[in-house]
Structure formats: structure tokens, C-alpha cells
Design a protein around this motif. Structure first.
Motif, short mmCIF file in Angstrom:
data_model
loop_
_atom_site.label_atom_id
_atom_site.label_comp_id
_atom_site.label_asym_id
_atom_site.label_seq_id
_atom_site.Cartn_x
_atom_site.Cartn_y
_atom_site.Cartn_z
N HIS A 159 0.83 -1.21 0.00
CA HIS A 159 0.00 0.00 0.00
C HIS A 159 0.87 1.26 0.00
N HIS A 166 -6.53 -1.58 -0.50
CA HIS A 166 -6.07 -2.75 0.22
C HIS A 166 -5.94 -3.92 -0.74
N ASP A 186 -11.55 -2.39 8.87
CA ASP A 186 -10.44 -1.47 8.66
C ASP A 186 -10.83 -0.11 9.24
#
Length: 365
Positions: free
Chosen positions: A96, A151, A316
Motif C-alpha cells: 500500500h 487494500h 479497517d
């Protein structure tokens, strides 16, 4: 019209490897933050470090009427792998960061392609779902018109060379709880209040919780510890409970019933107290942000590359920015990259050639 941007593949791989070698757990990402700052210095991009924690916020093209956010998580996980305890990026956060650095590199060289001010959040402590709120509380970020995140996804959810325009994370909560009772000799248990008995009753109540929905939800005890001696009724125990629900409204209902169960057991010499309550909100879908993300995916991967969102039981803390009202709109890219066998698995692998999907746009936010 969305136009893909061109990035330096070799630099992405270099950043990926360097950040992987610096893997650090939540709020201890010191070397990671230093590397990110070094790269931003090389690019001539201004940034602010958080005053009392790791991570930073970079700003490009300041002073524009529209503010676009881009967030990446920077922490890793401590795990046992190949017979020893290590800190590993088994959730792909180094990928990421490398992708986001590539986006920053492009727009640092092509500021006219930015449709507004770009705020890039290098956020600590996603794995403990506490970093996003700390970023918000710092006051350094300010309101965002739209926020994007990304993600990597397991191959079982999103195939390689494919992506979803929203990662439909569920809401999660973790309770850290202490239960106290009254000690006694194991031969005279009626003189005490056994916390193990109370915990067993509470755990059964958790299992009996029912919500009026077809959506999946769960209440799971994940840790329990009580007692030091085999002949003494324990008077103190600690445990953790994991709650998961598809939406934030369902999580509120689930929490109400969990609290009812706790209150029902807290009687007489047994008292149950909540030591911590960590929340990770569910994704809050926004049609406009999802549509823009979908156009970006199609521009890079073609029409076959855009897939419908796949249900996931993961969470998340990215979604805190919209949940707390800091981001008017938001969505998170779910990126297929041949990832196996799964996230949080030591030794998980993916093909970095599949992670080159960038979020560049020349047509607005």
C-alpha cells in the motif's frame, strides 16, 4: 475522463522492499516513518509529522477549493514464522505504501494534473484499529471532500488483474473486560463467587444473542484468563470479546444486547467492568466516490477488471474518517493481486506486478 498515470515500476519495488525490511508494529513505526519522510524530502513534497506518534501527512498543491485525501496504513504484525517471532507485513501494508508513494511521485512532478489539494495520510496503527482516530484527534488533517484508500485482497475474494470499487468492510468491536468475584477455598466454593462460573454464564448469553437480520454477525470470546492455583476459587479474570456486524446500525444493536448480557451477570459479588472498547466502523458506501473509483479501475484494467464487491468479514479503521464526519465521501479500492493463502498469514505472497493500479485522475475527484 479518467486518464491512467505512468509510474516508475522499479521505484515501487524498491520502496516495497525497503518498507518490508522496516516492518514495525502499531505506534512503533519509527524507521518506517523516517523512510517515508526521506522519500518525501527527495520528492520535494511538504509534510507534517504527528507530534506524539508515528506517521505523517503530506500535502500537494495546497490552497485549492477541493481537498482530496489518500490514505495508506503503515504498521505490521508481530507473528511467529519459521520458528521465530518476527514483525511482518503479512497484511500487505508495504505494498500500500509503495503504491501511494508512486502516486505522490507522479503528482509531485505533474501538479497541474491534480484537480485539487491532495492530502496523503501515512497512518499508523491500523492493525489495532486505533490509528485513524488518533489522526483525526491530532487536528492536522482537516476536512476532506473525498477520501480514497486501498487494500490488497486475497485471491479467494478478488482475482488477479481485477479490483472492486469499494471494499465492503464490516463493523468490528473488541471488548477488553475484567470480571471480579470473591475468593474461597476450592473445598468450600459456596463461600466464594467464582469468576469462571460467571464467565461461563456470560459466554452462553453471548451465544444466545439474536438480531432480526439475515446479514451475518457474531459475538466471539477470543481470550480468557483466571486463577493461579488449582485449589482456590478465583476472584478475578480477564477476557476479550470480538463483535462483528455487516453495518454500523447492526453493530449498535449487537452492542446493546452484549451490554444487556454483561449487566445480567453483574450481580451480587460478581462484577463485570469494561476496560476497553475498540471500534472499527463498517464501510459507508458513497455512490459518487464508488463511481469515480470504478471509472479508474476500468481505465486501467478494462471493463472485465471491475468486479462487484465481495462480502468480507474483515474490518479497517479507514472508515473512521467518514464515520466521524471528516471525509464527506470515501471509498476503498480492493485490489486483486494473486494473494495467497490469505491476509495475516505469515509467509503470504502476492504478485507485485498486479499491484500497479494507480488512482490518478485528470477529470476531477
Amino acid at each position: 475522463m479518467i486518464q491512467p498515470i505512468t509510474v516508475n515500476d522499479q521505484q515501487i519495488y524498491t520502496d516495497f522492499d525497503q518498507l518490508g525490511a522496516r516492518a514495525e508494529v502499531a505506534f512503533q513505526e519509527v524507521r518506517t516513518t523516517a523512510y517515508l519522510a526521506q522519500r518525501l524530502d527527495e520528492l520535494g513534497v511538504s509534510y507534517q509529522r504527528f507530534p506524539q506518534m508515528t506517521g505523517l501527512i503530506a500535502t500537494l498543491n495546497p490552497g485549492q477549493p477541493v481537498t482530496i485525501g489518500l490514505r495508506t496504513d503503515i504498521d505490521a504484525l508481530k507473528q511467529v514464522y519459521q520458528g521465530k517471532t518476527q514483525v511482518l507485513h503479512s497484511c500487505g501494508h508495504n505494498a500500500h505504501m509503495a503504491i501511494v508513494l508512486a502516486v505522490v511521485t507522479y503528482f509531485a512532478a505533474h501538479p497541474d494534473d491534480l484537480p485539487g489539494t491532495l492530502k496523503v495520510i501515512f497512518q499508523p496503527a491500523e492493525e489495532t484499529v486505533t490509528g485513524a482516530e488518533k489522526v483525526i484527534q491530532s487536528g492536522l488533517l482537516g476536512p476532506l471532500d473525498v477520501l480514497y484508500g486501498l487494500h490488497v485482497c486475497p485471491d479467494s475474494e478478488v482475482g488477479d488483474h481485477q479490483a472492486e470499487a469499494i471494499l465492503p468492510d464490516i463493523a468490528t468491536r473488541t471488548y477488553w473486560v475484567t470480571i471480579t468475584g470473591k475468593t474461597a477455598h476450592a473445598g468450600r466454593p459456596w463461600l466464594g463467587a467464582n469468576v469462571i462460573d460467571a464467565f461461563s454464564t456470560l459466554n452462553e448469553r453471548f451465544k444466545q444473542i439474536q438480531l432480526a437480520t439475515d446479514s451475518p454477525y457474531s459475538v466471539t470470546t477470543t481470550m480468557f484468563q483466571a486463577g493461579e492455583s488449582s485449589n482456590i476459587v478465583p476472584d478475578k479474570g480477564t477476557f476479550a470479546v470480538d463483535l462483528r456486524a455487516r453495518t454500523n446500525d447492526l453493530m449498535d444493536q449487537l452492542q446493546d444486547q452484549a451490554f444487556q448480557a454483561i449487566r445480567a451477570v453483574s450481580t451480587g459479588d460478581i462484577q463485570v467492568t469494561l476496560d476497553g472498547n475498540d471500534l472499527s466502523p463498517a464501510a459507508i458506501p458513497d455512490d459518487q466516490a464508488i463511481a469515480t473509483m470504478g471509472q479508474a479501475i476500468t481505465a486501467v484494467l478494462g471493463a472485465d477488471g471491475l468486479v462487484a464487491p465481495v462480502p468480507t468479514q474483515g474490518g479497517d479503521d479507514f472508515h473512521f474518517y467518514a464515520y466521524d464526519g471528516l471525509a464527506k465521501r470515501s471509498t476503498m479500492l480492493g485490489l486483486g493481486c494473486g494473494l495467497t493463502p490469505g491476509l495475516h498469514v505469515p509467509g503470504m505472497t502476492f504478485d507485485p506486478d498486479y499491484t500497479g493500479l494507480s488512482l490518478g485522475s485528470k477529470s476531477g475527484n
